[in-house]
Design a protein around this motif. Structure first.
Motif, PDB file in Angstrom:
ATOM      1  N   LEU A   1      -5.628  38.361 -51.937  1.00  0.00           N
ATOM      2  CA  LEU A   1      -6.438  38.977 -50.891  1.00  0.00           C
ATOM      3  C   LEU A   1      -7.828  38.353 -50.856  1.00  0.00           C
ATOM      4  O   LEU A   1      -8.363  38.095 -49.777  1.00  0.00           O
ATOM      5  CB  LEU A   1      -6.535  40.488 -51.128  1.00  0.00           C
ATOM      6  CG  LEU A   1      -7.305  41.283 -50.088  1.00  0.00           C
ATOM      7  CD1 LEU A   1      -6.622  41.181 -48.735  1.00  0.00           C
ATOM      8  CD2 LEU A   1      -7.419  42.720 -50.517  1.00  0.00           C
ATOM      9  N   ASP A   2      -8.408  38.095 -52.019  1.00  0.00           N
ATOM     10  CA  ASP A   2      -9.717  37.450 -52.070  1.00  0.00           C
ATOM     11  C   ASP A   2      -9.646  36.050 -51.469  1.00  0.00           C
ATOM     12  O   ASP A   2     -10.542  35.634 -50.722  1.00  0.00           O
ATOM     13  CB  ASP A   2     -10.231  37.383 -53.508  1.00  0.00           C
ATOM     14  CG  ASP A   2     -10.613  38.758 -54.053  1.00  0.00           C
ATOM     15  OD1 ASP A   2     -10.818  39.670 -53.235  1.00  0.00           O
ATOM     16  OD2 ASP A   2     -10.700  38.897 -55.294  1.00  0.00           O
ATOM     17  N   GLU A   3      -8.577  35.319 -51.777  1.00  0.00           N
ATOM     18  CA  GLU A   3      -8.415  33.976 -51.224  1.00  0.00           C
ATOM     19  C   GLU A   3      -8.255  34.043 -49.709  1.00  0.00           C
ATOM     20  O   GLU A   3      -8.842  33.243 -48.977  1.00  0.00           O
ATOM     21  CB  GLU A   3      -7.206  33.288 -51.847  1.00  0.00           C
ATOM     22  CG  GLU A   3      -7.392  32.900 -53.294  1.00  0.00           C
ATOM     23  CD  GLU A   3      -6.125  32.304 -53.888  1.00  0.00           C
ATOM     24  OE1 GLU A   3      -5.194  31.959 -53.129  1.00  0.00           O
ATOM     25  OE2 GLU A   3      -6.076  32.172 -55.117  1.00  0.00           O
ATOM     26  N   ALA A   4      -7.472  35.005 -49.230  1.00  0.00           N
ATOM     27  CA  ALA A   4      -7.277  35.141 -47.790  1.00  0.00           C
ATOM     28  C   ALA A   4      -8.587  35.524 -47.108  1.00  0.00           C
ATOM     29  O   ALA A   4      -8.907  35.017 -46.036  1.00  0.00           O
ATOM     30  CB  ALA A   4      -6.199  36.183 -47.500  1.00  0.00           C
ATOM     31  N   ALA A   5      -9.357  36.391 -47.726  1.00  0.00           N
ATOM     32  CA  ALA A   5     -10.642  36.787 -47.152  1.00  0.00           C
ATOM     33  C   ALA A   5     -11.590  35.592 -47.121  1.00  0.00           C
ATOM     34  O   ALA A   5     -12.367  35.434 -46.173  1.00  0.00           O
ATOM     35  CB  ALA A   5     -11.238  37.936 -47.953  1.00  0.00           C
ATOM     36  N   ALA A   6     -11.542  34.759 -48.151  1.00  0.00           N
ATOM     37  CA  ALA A   6     -12.405  33.579 -48.174  1.00  0.00           C
ATOM     38  C   ALA A   6     -12.015  32.613 -47.061  1.00  0.00           C
ATOM     39  O   ALA A   6     -12.869  31.952 -46.470  1.00  0.00           O
ATOM     40  CB  ALA A   6     -12.326  32.888 -49.533  1.00  0.00           C
TER      41      ALA A   6
ATOM     42  N   VAL B   1     -10.753  33.467 -44.156  1.00  0.00           N
ATOM     43  CA  VAL B   1     -11.040  34.076 -42.861  1.00  0.00           C
ATOM     44  C   VAL B   1     -12.529  34.097 -42.568  1.00  0.00           C
ATOM     45  O   VAL B   1     -12.934  34.041 -41.420  1.00  0.00           O
ATOM     46  CB  VAL B   1     -10.457  35.511 -42.811  1.00  0.00           C
ATOM     47  CG1 VAL B   1     -10.890  36.256 -41.567  1.00  0.00           C
ATOM     48  CG2 VAL B   1      -8.944  35.450 -42.892  1.00  0.00           C
ATOM     49  N   ARG B   2     -13.384  34.152 -43.567  1.00  0.00           N
ATOM     50  CA  ARG B   2     -14.831  34.211 -43.361  1.00  0.00           C
ATOM     51  C   ARG B   2     -15.312  32.973 -42.605  1.00  0.00           C
ATOM     52  O   ARG B   2     -14.921  31.853 -42.930  1.00  0.00           O
ATOM     53  CB  ARG B   2     -15.548  34.286 -44.705  1.00  0.00           C
ATOM     54  CG  ARG B   2     -15.455  35.625 -45.348  1.00  0.00           C
ATOM     55  CD  ARG B   2     -16.400  35.714 -46.525  1.00  0.00           C
ATOM     56  NE  ARG B   2     -15.929  36.781 -47.379  1.00  0.00           N
ATOM     57  CZ  ARG B   2     -15.502  36.645 -48.626  1.00  0.00           C
ATOM     58  NH1 ARG B   2     -15.533  35.469 -49.201  1.00  0.00           N
ATOM     59  NH2 ARG B   2     -15.080  37.671 -49.309  1.00  0.00           N
TER      60      ARG B   2
ATOM     61  N   GLN C   1     -10.806  28.124 -35.947  1.00  0.00           N
ATOM     62  CA  GLN C   1     -11.709  29.248 -36.214  1.00  0.00           C
ATOM     63  C   GLN C   1     -13.127  28.892 -35.794  1.00  0.00           C
ATOM     64  O   GLN C   1     -13.855  29.730 -35.286  1.00  0.00           O
ATOM     65  CB  GLN C   1     -11.678  29.634 -37.685  1.00  0.00           C
ATOM     66  CG  GLN C   1     -12.506  30.869 -37.955  1.00  0.00           C
ATOM     67  CD  GLN C   1     -12.387  31.310 -39.393  1.00  0.00           C
ATOM     68  OE1 GLN C   1     -11.606  30.754 -40.135  1.00  0.00           O
ATOM     69  NE2 GLN C   1     -13.161  32.292 -39.759  1.00  0.00           N
TER      70      GLN C   1
END
Length: 144
Positions: A92-97, A99-100, A125
């Protein structure tokens, strides 16, 4: 326990008949029978109470064992959830990174393909804003 045979009972009855006499013997026999019934009843009550206490202790012991098993299973379940949660949190942290939005490069104000990255998802993006600005309404009071 005291062993009383039939012969001993006959001997006791003859001694009681001689000592007490025929008039008092039936009353004494009734009293002795009532006393014997009370003793047996009391003994049965004590025995039943002890058996109930043993049953209660057995139920309590079974309940304690079941509670201990439930706590052990809960602990195993918590450990399993934690083992699953840790990798998912990392993902989840990797996915959030990913997406930012990345900060624009400083300098001449123009981004190059190497600065934004060669990954097509990062280019898309960068091209698509996360929130679109509201469209501006034309001002009808002032001619353009």
């Amino acid at each position: 326990m005291i062993e009383i045979s039939f012969g001993k009972l006959v001997l006791l009855a003859l001694v009681a008949l001689i000592v007490l006499g025929p008039e008092k013997l039936p009353g004494v026999a009734r009293t002795a029978g009532a006393l014997l019934r009370r003793v047996r009843s009391g003994w049965d009550n004590v025995r039943a109470e002890v058996e109930r206490e043993f049953e209660i202790e057995e139920i309590k012991r079974t309940a304690r064992e079941a509670a201990a098993r439930a706590e052990a299973l809960q602990s195993q379940l918590n450990d399993g959830v934690q083992k699953v949660r840790e990798p998912l949190a990392g993902a989840l942290d990797e996915a959030a990174a990913m997406v930012r939005p990345k900060a624009p490069a400083t300098g001449d104000g123009a981004e190059t393909g190497t600065e934004a990255g060669d990954d097509p998802s990062s280019q898309v993006q960068a091209e698509l804003p996360l929130s679109a600005p509201a469209p501006a309404e034309p001002n009808r009071d002032h001619p353009a």
